[in-house]
Design a protein around this motif. Structure first.
Motif, PDB file in Angstrom:
ATOM      1  N   GLU A 253     -11.281   9.694  -2.729  1.00 43.83           N
ATOM      2  CA  GLU A 253     -12.495   9.194  -2.077  1.00 43.83           C
ATOM      3  C   GLU A 253     -13.576   9.020  -3.121  1.00 43.83           C
ATOM      4  O   GLU A 253     -13.629   9.783  -4.077  1.00 43.83           O
ATOM      5  CB  GLU A 253     -12.936  10.166  -0.985  1.00 43.83           C
ATOM      6  N   PRO A 254     -14.394   8.028  -3.050  1.00 44.89           N
ATOM      7  CA  PRO A 254     -14.578   7.023  -2.009  1.00 44.89           C
ATOM      8  C   PRO A 254     -13.744   5.757  -2.213  1.00 44.89           C
ATOM      9  O   PRO A 254     -13.899   4.810  -1.458  1.00 44.89           O
ATOM     10  CB  PRO A 254     -16.065   6.696  -2.104  1.00 44.89           C
ATOM     11  N   THR A 255     -12.857   5.727  -3.214  1.00 42.04           N
ATOM     12  CA  THR A 255     -12.047   4.523  -3.452  1.00 42.04           C
ATOM     13  C   THR A 255     -11.258   4.167  -2.199  1.00 42.04           C
ATOM     14  O   THR A 255     -11.202   3.014  -1.802  1.00 42.04           O
ATOM     15  CB  THR A 255     -11.108   4.725  -4.651  1.00 42.04           C
ATOM     16  N   PHE A 256     -10.601   5.159  -1.603  1.00 41.66           N
ATOM     17  CA  PHE A 256     -10.006   4.999  -0.277  1.00 41.66           C
ATOM     18  C   PHE A 256     -10.060   6.327   0.445  1.00 41.66           C
ATOM     19  O   PHE A 256     -10.001   7.385  -0.160  1.00 41.66           O
ATOM     20  CB  PHE A 256      -8.585   4.414  -0.287  1.00 41.66           C
ATOM     21  N   GLN A 257     -10.203   6.247   1.774  1.00 40.32           N
ATOM     22  CA  GLN A 257     -10.423   7.413   2.619  1.00 40.32           C
ATOM     23  C   GLN A 257      -9.109   8.040   3.065  1.00 40.32           C
ATOM     24  O   GLN A 257      -8.085   7.364   3.160  1.00 40.32           O
ATOM     25  CB  GLN A 257     -11.220   7.010   3.870  1.00 40.32           C
ATOM     26  N   THR A 258      -9.169   9.321   3.395  1.00 38.35           N
ATOM     27  CA  THR A 258      -8.031  10.006   3.989  1.00 38.35           C
ATOM     28  C   THR A 258      -7.668   9.295   5.288  1.00 38.35           C
ATOM     29  O   THR A 258      -8.535   8.917   6.062  1.00 38.35           O
ATOM     30  CB  THR A 258      -8.395  11.480   4.291  1.00 38.35           C
ATOM     31  N   GLY A 259      -6.368   9.099   5.517  1.00 36.37           N
ATOM     32  CA  GLY A 259      -5.908   8.416   6.719  1.00 36.37           C
ATOM     33  C   GLY A 259      -5.792   6.917   6.560  1.00 36.37           C
ATOM     34  O   GLY A 259      -5.394   6.225   7.489  1.00 36.37           O
ATOM     35  N   SER A 260      -6.103   6.410   5.386  1.00 40.42           N
ATOM     36  CA  SER A 260      -5.980   4.974   5.139  1.00 40.42           C
ATOM     37  C   SER A 260      -4.543   4.636   4.756  1.00 40.42           C
ATOM     38  O   SER A 260      -3.763   5.504   4.380  1.00 40.42           O
ATOM     39  CB  SER A 260      -6.891   4.538   3.991  1.00 40.42           C
ATOM     40  N   ILE A 261      -4.242   3.368   4.830  1.00 44.23           N
ATOM     41  CA  ILE A 261      -2.995   2.853   4.273  1.00 44.23           C
ATOM     42  C   ILE A 261      -3.391   2.058   3.044  1.00 44.23           C
ATOM     43  O   ILE A 261      -4.336   1.270   3.083  1.00 44.23           O
ATOM     44  CB  ILE A 261      -2.257   1.946   5.265  1.00 44.23           C
ATOM     45  N   ILE A 262      -2.665   2.273   1.955  1.00 37.30           N
ATOM     46  CA  ILE A 262      -2.912   1.485   0.746  1.00 37.30           C
ATOM     47  C   ILE A 262      -1.632   0.723   0.395  1.00 37.30           C
ATOM     48  O   ILE A 262      -0.538   1.127   0.760  1.00 37.30           O
ATOM     49  CB  ILE A 262      -3.361   2.364  -0.443  1.00 37.30           C
ATOM     50  N   SER A 263      -1.805  -0.358  -0.307  1.00 35.09           N
ATOM     51  CA  SER A 263      -0.677  -1.148  -0.770  1.00 35.09           C
ATOM     52  C   SER A 263      -0.494  -0.910  -2.258  1.00 35.09           C
ATOM     53  O   SER A 263      -1.467  -0.925  -3.012  1.00 35.09           O
ATOM     54  CB  SER A 263      -0.951  -2.633  -0.511  1.00 35.09           C
ATOM     55  N   ILE A 264       0.762  -0.676  -2.657  1.00 34.96           N
ATOM     56  CA  ILE A 264       1.062  -0.552  -4.084  1.00 34.96           C
ATOM     57  C   ILE A 264       2.108  -1.590  -4.456  1.00 34.96           C
ATOM     58  O   ILE A 264       2.939  -1.971  -3.643  1.00 34.96           O
ATOM     59  CB  ILE A 264       1.541   0.866  -4.480  1.00 34.96           C
ATOM     60  N   ARG A 265       2.030  -2.047  -5.666  1.00 35.79           N
ATOM     61  CA  ARG A 265       3.013  -2.992  -6.212  1.00 35.79           C
ATOM     62  C   ARG A 265       4.017  -2.180  -7.005  1.00 35.79           C
ATOM     63  O   ARG A 265       3.653  -1.511  -7.975  1.00 35.79           O
ATOM     64  CB  ARG A 265       2.319  -4.008  -7.106  1.00 35.79           C
ATOM     65  N   VAL A 266       5.273  -2.210  -6.576  1.00 34.59           N
ATOM     66  CA  VAL A 266       6.331  -1.500  -7.286  1.00 34.59           C
ATOM     67  C   VAL A 266       6.573  -2.227  -8.600  1.00 34.59           C
ATOM     68  O   VAL A 266       6.690  -3.450  -8.632  1.00 34.59           O
ATOM     69  CB  VAL A 266       7.619  -1.447  -6.438  1.00 34.59           C
ATOM     70  N   SER A 267       6.639  -1.464  -9.684  1.00 40.17           N
ATOM     71  CA  SER A 267       6.728  -2.077 -11.007  1.00 40.17           C
ATOM     72  C   SER A 267       8.117  -1.943 -11.604  1.00 40.17           C
ATOM     73  O   SER A 267       8.764  -0.908 -11.479  1.00 40.17           O
ATOM     74  CB  SER A 267       5.720  -1.422 -11.950  1.00 40.17           C
ATOM     75  N   ASN A 268       8.559  -3.008 -12.265  1.00 38.74           N
ATOM     76  CA  ASN A 268       9.808  -2.952 -13.027  1.00 38.74           C
ATOM     77  C   ASN A 268       9.577  -2.355 -14.412  1.00 38.74           C
ATOM     78  O   ASN A 268      10.510  -1.933 -15.075  1.00 38.74           O
ATOM     79  CB  ASN A 268      10.405  -4.352 -13.172  1.00 38.74           C
ATOM     80  N   ASP A 269       8.311  -2.343 -14.848  1.00 39.26           N
ATOM     81  CA  ASP A 269       7.954  -1.795 -16.154  1.00 39.26           C
ATOM     82  C   ASP A 269       6.832  -0.770 -15.982  1.00 39.26           C
ATOM     83  O   ASP A 269       5.662  -1.079 -16.217  1.00 39.26           O
ATOM     84  CB  ASP A 269       7.515  -2.918 -17.095  1.00 39.26           C
ATOM     85  N   PRO A 270       7.175   0.465 -15.562  1.00 42.12           N
ATOM     86  CA  PRO A 270       6.142   1.468 -15.318  1.00 42.12           C
ATOM     87  C   PRO A 270       5.444   1.967 -16.588  1.00 42.12           C
ATOM     88  O   PRO A 270       4.476   2.704 -16.498  1.00 42.12           O
ATOM     89  CB  PRO A 270       6.906   2.602 -14.633  1.00 42.12           C
TER      90      PRO A 270
END
Length: 176
Positions: free
Chosen positions: A54-71
């Motif tokens: 927080e405050p980037t995103f709140q508890t209980g939110s859904i976030i999207s992540i991009r799965v990486s082939n090169d972590p």
């Protein structure tokens, strides 16, 4: 005229609700069957369970992540999701370390006082935060992983289909 507008509006809302429920059913069952989180076009949705970012995103939110082939390609300032002691954590990269050809990251939650006590290896990272967040929906999605939530996901669309069928039959009878 007002009845026709109301009918069209209720059909659209009902259809959108049905699509949303079907999407949730797909997410829940695909994750149950595969044992992993579903990936759609290289993206995964994660539920935020703590307030460390927080405050980037709140508890209980859904976030999207991009799965990486090169972590090993993440940079300072990126927000990544990674495995740590059988948990998934999403924190910001403070520092990128390179030693013996291996890349690791020093991370910190935006709302935490200090950096994490561990270092994240590139192999432990899952993906990078895309900036897409839906507040509070994570609470509902988390509920769908319970037995009661799964039952609700099966019962509600069934009841909705029955009601819709009776409505259509009623309209057909009135028109005849």
């Amino acid at each position: 005229m007002a009845k026709k507008i109301w009918s069209i509006t209720s059909n659209i809302i009902g259809g959108l609700l049905f699509i949303a429920i079907c999407f949730l059913v797909f997410i829940v069952f695909s994750s149950r069957l595969s044992g992993e989180d579903p990936t759609i076009l290289g993206y995964q949705m994660k539920v935020v369970l703590s307030g460390s970012m927080e405050p980037t995103f709140q508890t209980g939110s859904i976030i999207s992540i991009r799965v990486s082939n090169d972590p090993s390609s993440y940079q300072k300032g990126d927000i990544i999701t990674f495995h740590f002691e059988d948990k998934l954590i999403t924190h910001r990269i403070l520092e990128v370390k390179k030693a013996n050809g291996q890349v690791s990251y020093k991370t910190k939650g935006d709302n935490n006082n200090g950096p994490d006590l561990w270092t994240v290896t590139a192999q432990d990272s899952v993906g990078k935060y895309t900036g897409f967040t839906i507040p509070y929906v994570g609470y509902a999605l988390n509920y769908t992983n319970t037995k009661a939530g799964i039952a609700l996901l099966l019962i509600v669309p069934g009841i909705w289909l029955v009601i819709t069928a009776f409505r259509r039959k009623e309209i057909e009878v009135k028109e005849a």
